[in-house]
Design an enzyme around this catalytic site. Structure first.
Site, short mmCIF file in Angstrom:
data_model
loop_
_atom_site.label_atom_id
_atom_site.label_comp_id
_atom_site.label_asym_id
_atom_site.label_seq_id
_atom_site.Cartn_x
_atom_site.Cartn_y
_atom_site.Cartn_z
N ASP A 25 0.82 -1.22 0.00
CA ASP A 25 0.00 0.00 0.00
C ASP A 25 0.86 1.27 0.00
OD1 ASP A 25 -2.31 1.46 0.01
OD2 ASP A 25 -2.77 1.15 2.12
N HIS A 42 3.22 3.14 -8.94
CA HIS A 42 3.06 1.69 -9.15
C HIS A 42 4.31 1.10 -9.82
CE1 HIS A 42 -0.93 1.91 -7.66
NE2 HIS A 42 -1.46 2.53 -8.70
N LEU A 136 11.52 -20.36 -3.78
CA LEU A 136 10.55 -19.39 -3.25
C LEU A 136 9.32 -19.40 -4.15
CD1 LEU A 136 9.76 -16.81 -1.54
CD2 LEU A 136 10.94 -15.47 -3.29
C1 FPP Z 1 -1.76 0.12 -3.46
O1 FPP Z 1 -1.32 1.44 -3.38
C2 FPP Z 1 -1.15 -0.55 -4.60
C3 FPP Z 1 -1.87 -1.12 -5.61
C4 FPP Z 1 -3.33 -1.13 -5.67
C5 FPP Z 1 -1.17 -1.76 -6.74
C6 FPP Z 1 0.03 -2.59 -6.40
C7 FPP Z 1 0.67 -2.99 -7.64
C8 FPP Z 1 1.99 -3.04 -7.86
C9 FPP Z 1 3.06 -2.76 -6.86
C10 FPP Z 1 2.49 -3.31 -9.22
C11 FPP Z 1 2.31 -4.58 -9.90
C12 FPP Z 1 2.63 -5.84 -9.29
C13 FPP Z 1 3.27 -6.90 -9.87
C14 FPP Z 1 3.01 -8.24 -9.31
C15 FPP Z 1 4.22 -6.77 -10.97
P1 FPP Z 1 -2.37 2.59 -3.65
O2 FPP Z 1 -2.45 2.85 -5.10
O3 FPP Z 1 -3.67 2.24 -3.04
O4 FPP Z 1 -1.69 3.79 -2.90
P2 FPP Z 1 -2.43 4.98 -2.13
O5 FPP Z 1 -3.22 4.34 -1.03
O6 FPP Z 1 -1.29 5.79 -1.64
O7 FPP Z 1 -3.28 5.68 -3.14
#
Ligand code: FPP
Length: 247
Positions: A25, A42, A136
């Site tokens: 997050d 991201h 892993l």
């Molecule tokens: C949450 O932060 C994050 C996500 C919803 C996306 C996570 C995805 C990745 C790290 C990339 C792809 C993964 C792989 C497996 C290659 P948020 O967007 O909710 O952040 P915020 O709460 O600060 O808005």
């Protein structure tokens, strides 16, 4: 040349969680902090995941599950959803050979339906290529929701015609997307939020939780090590008393 890693205090191998699950997050807030678009966050989060995978190998974690795209994330703006799909497709393409070389088995939990067929095929091929690796397991929760997983398990059990007397916890666990994968010992949620957000609802019944106050792109090997030190100090009682555990 590989960068030299800073030495860290050794961890007790007997106190390393076998399975760590992570809610990655804070990518959006991390990007905003520096005046950049959310997808930049991201992208940085994806690069960070590469480091965390390496750290799992270094610390001896056997299973890593990451919450990357939830069933609720479809409600985000269209360009963010499309961007995340592209980031996953690119990451699979770019990282697969190195992950395979490191002995990583890639797995997926969630519904593959509703994903673009090209992405679906890439995920299938990555799972197929790495299926015999055993250093892993990296389990990517993509189009995943804990409630949806329980619904899918019920659908499966009903459609297989099980009589009610045979419905028990083992059958449910074996019908989840995570069948055969041990429950997480430790769940990490970055960014200072304290919620499960529909992640592994069944499997985390007795997991330990750790909430580092940093955004996901800043959750590095050193922060992870702190979480493992914290975990190593905990007593997991699974409903028993300390005295029973000692005896
Ligand atoms: C949450 O932060 C994050 C996500 C919803 C996306 C996570 C995805 C990745 C790290 C990339 C792809 C993964 C792989 C497996 C290659 P948020 O967007 O909710 O952040 P915020 O709460 O600060 O808005």
């Amino acid at each position: 040349m590989a960068a030299t890693l800073a030495p860290l205090e050794p961890l007790n191998p007997a106190r390393i969680p076998r399975h760590v699950a992570m809610i990655m997050d804070g990518n959006g807030r991390w990007a905003k902090q520096q005046g950049k678009p959310r997808l930049f966050g991201h992208q940085a989060g994806t690069e960070n995941l590469r480091e965390i995978i390496k750290a799992c190998v270094e610390f001896g974690v056997r299973y890593l599950t990451v919450y990357a795209f939830s069933t609720e994330n479809w409600n985000r703006p269209d360009d963010e959803v499309k961007g995340l799909m592209r980031i996953l497709a690119d990451a699979l393409e770019r990282e697969l050979p190195e992950l395979h070389r490191q002995g990583v088995r890639l797995r997926h939990i969630g519904r593959l339906e509703r994903l673009n067929p090209v992405l679906m095929e890439k995920i299938r091929q990555a799972m197929e290529l790495t299926r015999d690796n055993d250093r892993l397991d990296v389990i990517i929760a993509w189009n995943y929701g804990g409630r949806d997983e329980i619904v899918a398990a019920i659908e499966k059990i009903v459609s297989q015609g099980y009589p009610v007397e045979q419905v028990n916890e083992k059958l449910v666990a074996d019908s989840l997307f995570t069948a055969g994968i041990p429950d997480p010992d430790l769940v990490v949620r970055t960014s200072g939020e304290y919620r499960t957000s529909n992640f592994l609802l069944w499997q985390t019944a007795y997991s330990e939780w750790y909430f580092p106050p940093v955004y996901w792109p800043d959750f590095n090997r050193v922060e992870f090590h702190k979480g493992l030190q914290d975990y190593a100090r905990r007593e997991r009682r699974f409903g028993k008393t300390s005295e029973q555990l000692a005896g």
